[in-house]
Design an enzyme around this catalytic site. Structure first.
Site, mmCIF file in Angstrom:
data_model
loop_
_atom_site.group_PDB
_atom_site.id
_atom_site.type_symbol
_atom_site.label_atom_id
_atom_site.label_comp_id
_atom_site.label_asym_id
_atom_site.label_seq_id
_atom_site.Cartn_x
_atom_site.Cartn_y
_atom_site.Cartn_z
ATOM 1 N N LYS A 3 -3.107 3.368 -2.954
ATOM 2 C CA LYS A 3 -4.289 4.160 -3.275
ATOM 3 C C LYS A 3 -4.115 5.536 -2.660
ATOM 4 O O LYS A 3 -4.508 5.751 -1.526
ATOM 5 C CB LYS A 3 -5.533 3.495 -2.702
ATOM 6 C CG LYS A 3 -5.815 2.139 -3.302
ATOM 7 C CD LYS A 3 -7.093 1.605 -2.674
ATOM 8 C CE LYS A 3 -7.326 0.183 -3.086
ATOM 9 N NZ LYS A 3 -7.260 -0.756 -1.965
ATOM 10 N N ASP B 181 0.822 -1.206 0.000
ATOM 11 C CA ASP B 181 0.000 0.000 0.000
ATOM 12 C C ASP B 181 0.856 1.255 0.000
ATOM 13 O O ASP B 181 2.044 1.207 0.278
ATOM 14 C CB ASP B 181 -0.861 0.025 1.269
ATOM 15 C CG ASP B 181 -2.074 -0.864 1.124
ATOM 16 O OD1 ASP B 181 -2.304 -1.353 0.012
ATOM 17 O OD2 ASP B 181 -2.769 -1.056 2.139
ATOM 18 N N ASP C 17 -3.203 -2.775 10.539
ATOM 19 C CA ASP C 17 -3.714 -4.148 10.551
ATOM 20 C C ASP C 17 -4.508 -4.378 9.262
ATOM 21 O O ASP C 17 -5.261 -3.500 8.833
ATOM 22 C CB ASP C 17 -4.623 -4.335 11.774
ATOM 23 C CG ASP C 17 -5.179 -5.748 11.823
ATOM 24 O OD1 ASP C 17 -4.523 -6.602 12.449
ATOM 25 O OD2 ASP C 17 -6.233 -6.009 11.206
ATOM 26 N N MET D 138 -9.101 8.184 8.609
ATOM 27 C CA MET D 138 -9.363 8.814 7.316
ATOM 28 C C MET D 138 -10.251 10.045 7.481
ATOM 29 O O MET D 138 -11.112 10.313 6.659
ATOM 30 C CB MET D 138 -10.004 7.799 6.365
ATOM 31 C CG MET D 138 -9.059 6.647 6.067
ATOM 32 S SD MET D 138 -9.677 5.501 4.854
ATOM 33 C CE MET D 138 -10.704 4.451 5.864
HETATM 34 N N1 SAH Z 1 -5.347 -0.755 8.206
HETATM 35 C C1 SAH Z 1 -4.882 0.518 8.678
HETATM 36 C C2 SAH Z 1 -5.848 1.628 8.370
HETATM 37 C C3 SAH Z 1 -6.045 1.846 6.903
HETATM 38 S S1 SAH Z 1 -7.061 3.208 6.539
HETATM 39 C C4 SAH Z 1 -4.589 0.423 10.176
HETATM 40 O O1 SAH Z 1 -4.964 -0.542 10.834
HETATM 41 O O2 SAH Z 1 -3.928 1.330 10.698
HETATM 42 C C5 SAH Z 1 -5.873 4.528 6.408
HETATM 43 C C6 SAH Z 1 -6.054 5.488 7.563
HETATM 44 O O3 SAH Z 1 -5.364 4.993 8.686
HETATM 45 C C7 SAH Z 1 -5.467 6.860 7.332
HETATM 46 O O4 SAH Z 1 -6.332 7.694 6.612
HETATM 47 C C8 SAH Z 1 -5.305 7.343 8.746
HETATM 48 O O5 SAH Z 1 -6.518 7.754 9.297
HETATM 49 C C9 SAH Z 1 -4.905 6.065 9.460
HETATM 50 N N2 SAH Z 1 -3.442 5.969 9.564
HETATM 51 C C10 SAH Z 1 -2.648 5.036 9.008
HETATM 52 N N3 SAH Z 1 -1.360 5.250 9.361
HETATM 53 C C11 SAH Z 1 -1.347 6.330 10.154
HETATM 54 C C12 SAH Z 1 -0.341 7.047 10.846
HETATM 55 N N4 SAH Z 1 0.954 6.698 10.792
HETATM 56 N N5 SAH Z 1 -0.687 8.125 11.580
HETATM 57 C C13 SAH Z 1 -1.964 8.492 11.666
HETATM 58 N N6 SAH Z 1 -2.959 7.859 11.040
HETATM 59 C C14 SAH Z 1 -2.669 6.784 10.301
#
Ligand code: SAH
Length: 513
Positions: free
Chosen positions: A58, A36, A91, A175
């Site tokens: 994406k 990703d 995750d 998000m």
């Molecule tokens: N599967 C991922 C989430 C995917 S959706 C997980 O479990 O973390 C993507 C969203 O995750 C982003 O828009 C943001 O809201 C959050 N995100 C992912 N990495 C981040 C980070 N390092 N700091 C803050 N928000 C994060």
């Protein structure tokens, strides 16, 4: 079922240290990696160099690979017998569409393993010092996405259950960066108090992490950084958010530091630098290639014939971790094991080399500390007259070790177990370096030479070297090292960097072009 497989691996929230051990193990064995956008480059470097990397990223508003294409790709690669790692931020099952990929694989009869990851939903708040639950304050938490489509925020039917969410003690919203106003309005309408503390954590666990505190009432005025991933925390616990102004800045905050070591050995020092606030650019400039012995059993004979004949215990001398790893690989390939070393005494340079020996179940009899080859020679010299000494080393091994021990009367055999090869910097690292860096760390003369050959040097950068020999080569290449730490002392190097940058915690000024 085919021999190929897919692993859905959670990469963690950003810091490359936050992937799981199982995830890293699979990544290091992958043949194809489909990743990703939010997965960091440094983790991708952990994949074998020959692995194919596919960016399924994406970016917001830009959809290079749609979900069906990704599913088809995973299945096709697994069917052609490849070990595929699907590397997803956080995750895989938290707003990651991981389950769709799992189902697609199952339907296609492709083996699929799920490796959970550290989700930004919990790690994001934690990185800002916010506990999602807290005795007596927050007994429940919910995680939601603000990106259910703009209409869904207003649409009571298809949208989130705002009244229920408004009653949850801690609400974590993913998000949500562009949807702050909508979230605020919906929660206030559902009866949450305007005084409720809110925290926005951007780029959590990464060097550019930024934390902003607000309340529901003031949330509309907060401007999150464009493009940075952010989690929003709503609830009493958000008042514990720690921002930079709370004194969280560390000695290397904002400093951009290049580590030129081979990847495997770079990660430890990179982690230490990062914990001090540095932004680390890992740019391996040398590569270690372990050698197989040409003749099986040759090696064991090398060690033992000598001991048996002379009746004197032989020594095996290691000056680096690579020497230990290469020796062990060669010994195993030759059919030997730890017992093969039973009659020998073991000497190492530096505690880290000793640790490497410990990892294969051997305890050094002698550790030269401070970790300098000269120190080893000094200690060993009175004990090795007439003895056999086996020195597993690299192609660029320093002459002093063998020469010094020979001068003391030892019969030294150098056994080349690895090659040090120059590595071309990858394009992403080179671009980062061109953007400007504050310091570059060299752990070996060959890394200095590769740096000079690659013409990476931006103007005025702090050069830090491990060991006098590395520093010498740097000087001869016109690099003027300002920090020279003892060989085998990463701690010394880092302490010197901290001391150098300590007087000013301002963002780096050096070498920005
Ligand atoms: N599967 C991922 C989430 C995917 S959706 C997980 O479990 O973390 C993507 C969203 O995750 C982003 O828009 C943001 O809201 C959050 N995100 C992912 N990495 C981040 C980070 N390092 N700091 C803050 N928000 C994060």
């Amino acid at each position: 079922m085919t021999a190929g497989s897919v692993s859905l691996v959670g990469a963690g929230p950003g810091d490359p240290g936050l992937i799981t051990r199982r995830g890293l193990e699979l990544l290091r064995a992958a043949q194809v990696v489909v990743h990703d956008r939010l997965v960091g480059r440094e983790l991708l470097l952990e994949a074998p160099p020959e692995a194919r990397l596919v960016d399924a990223g994406k970016a917001p508003g830009r959809v290079p690979l749609d979900q069906v294409t990704i599913n088809d790709l995973l299945i096709a690669e697994a069917r052609s017998g490849h070990r595929v790692v699907r590397l997803k931020g956080g995750d895989p099952f938290v707003f990651g569409r991981g389950f769709e990929e799992l189902l697609a694989c199952r339907e296609a009869g492709v083996r699929c393993e799920v490796v959970p990851g550290v989700s930004s939903a919990i790690a994001g708040p934690a990185a800002a010092g916010i506990p999602v639950t807290l005795r007596g304050v927050a007994r429940s938490f919910a995680v939601m996405t603000a990106q259910t489509g703009a209409s869904a925020l207003a649409d009571a039917q298809g949208g989130p259950n705002w009244p229920a969410l408004a009653r949850t003690d801690t609400l974590v919203i993913l998000m949500g960066g562009t949807q702050l106003k909508g979230v605020r309005g919906a929660l206030l309408d559902a009866g949450r108090s305007p005084q409720t503390p809110v925290a926005i954590v951007e780029s959590a666990t990464l060097p550019r992490q930024r934390v902003t505190r607000a309340t529901l009432a003031t949330l509309g005025r907060v401007e999150p950084g464009a493009g940075a991933p952010a989690v929003l925390v709503v609830g009493e616990v958000a008042r514990f958010a720690r921002t930079h102004e709370d004194g969280e800045s560390r000695a290397l905050t904002g400093r951009r530091v290049v580590v030129t070591r081979p990847l495997r050995s770079a990660s430890a020092v990179a982690g230490q630098l990062r914990r001090r606030g540095a932004e680390v650019i890992v740019c391996p400039l040398i590569r270690i290639e372990y050698r197989k012995p040409r003749k099986p059993h040759h090696l064991e004979r090398e060690i033992f014939s000598a001991a048996v004949q002379s009746g004197q215990e032989p020594w095996i001398v290691f000056t680096s971790r690579h020497g230990v790893v290469g020796f062990w690989a060669a010994l195993r390939a030759a059919g030997g094991d730890a017992r093969s070393c039973a009659g020998a005494r073991l000497a190492v340079v530096g505690p880290r080399t000793g640790e490497a020996l410990g990892e294969i179940g051997l305890t050094p009899d002698l550790v030269a500390d401070p970790g300098r080859a000269e120190a080893l020679i000094e200690i060993l010299a009175p004990q090795v007259a007439g003895a056999e000494v086996l020195f597993p080393c690299g192609t660029l091994a320093r002459r002093e070790v063998a020469a010094g021990l020979r001068a003391a009367g030892a019969k030294v055999r150098e056994l080349v177990v690895y090659n040090t090869l120059p590595e071309r910097p990858d394009a992403a690292a080179a671009a980062e370096i061109q953007r400007g860096v504050d310091a570059v760390l060299f752990h070996s003369p060959s890394a200095v030479r590769a740096w000079v050959a690659a013409r990476l040097a931006p103007v005025r950068v702090l050069v830090a070297c491990l060991g006098e020999e590395t520093a010498d080569v740097a000087r001869r290449s016109g690099l003027e090292p300002e920090i020279v730490a003892e060989e085998h002392s990463d701690d010394g190097l880092i302490a010197a960097l901290e001391a150098h940058f300590a007087p000013s915690t301002a963002r780096s000024q050096a070498s920005r072009t």
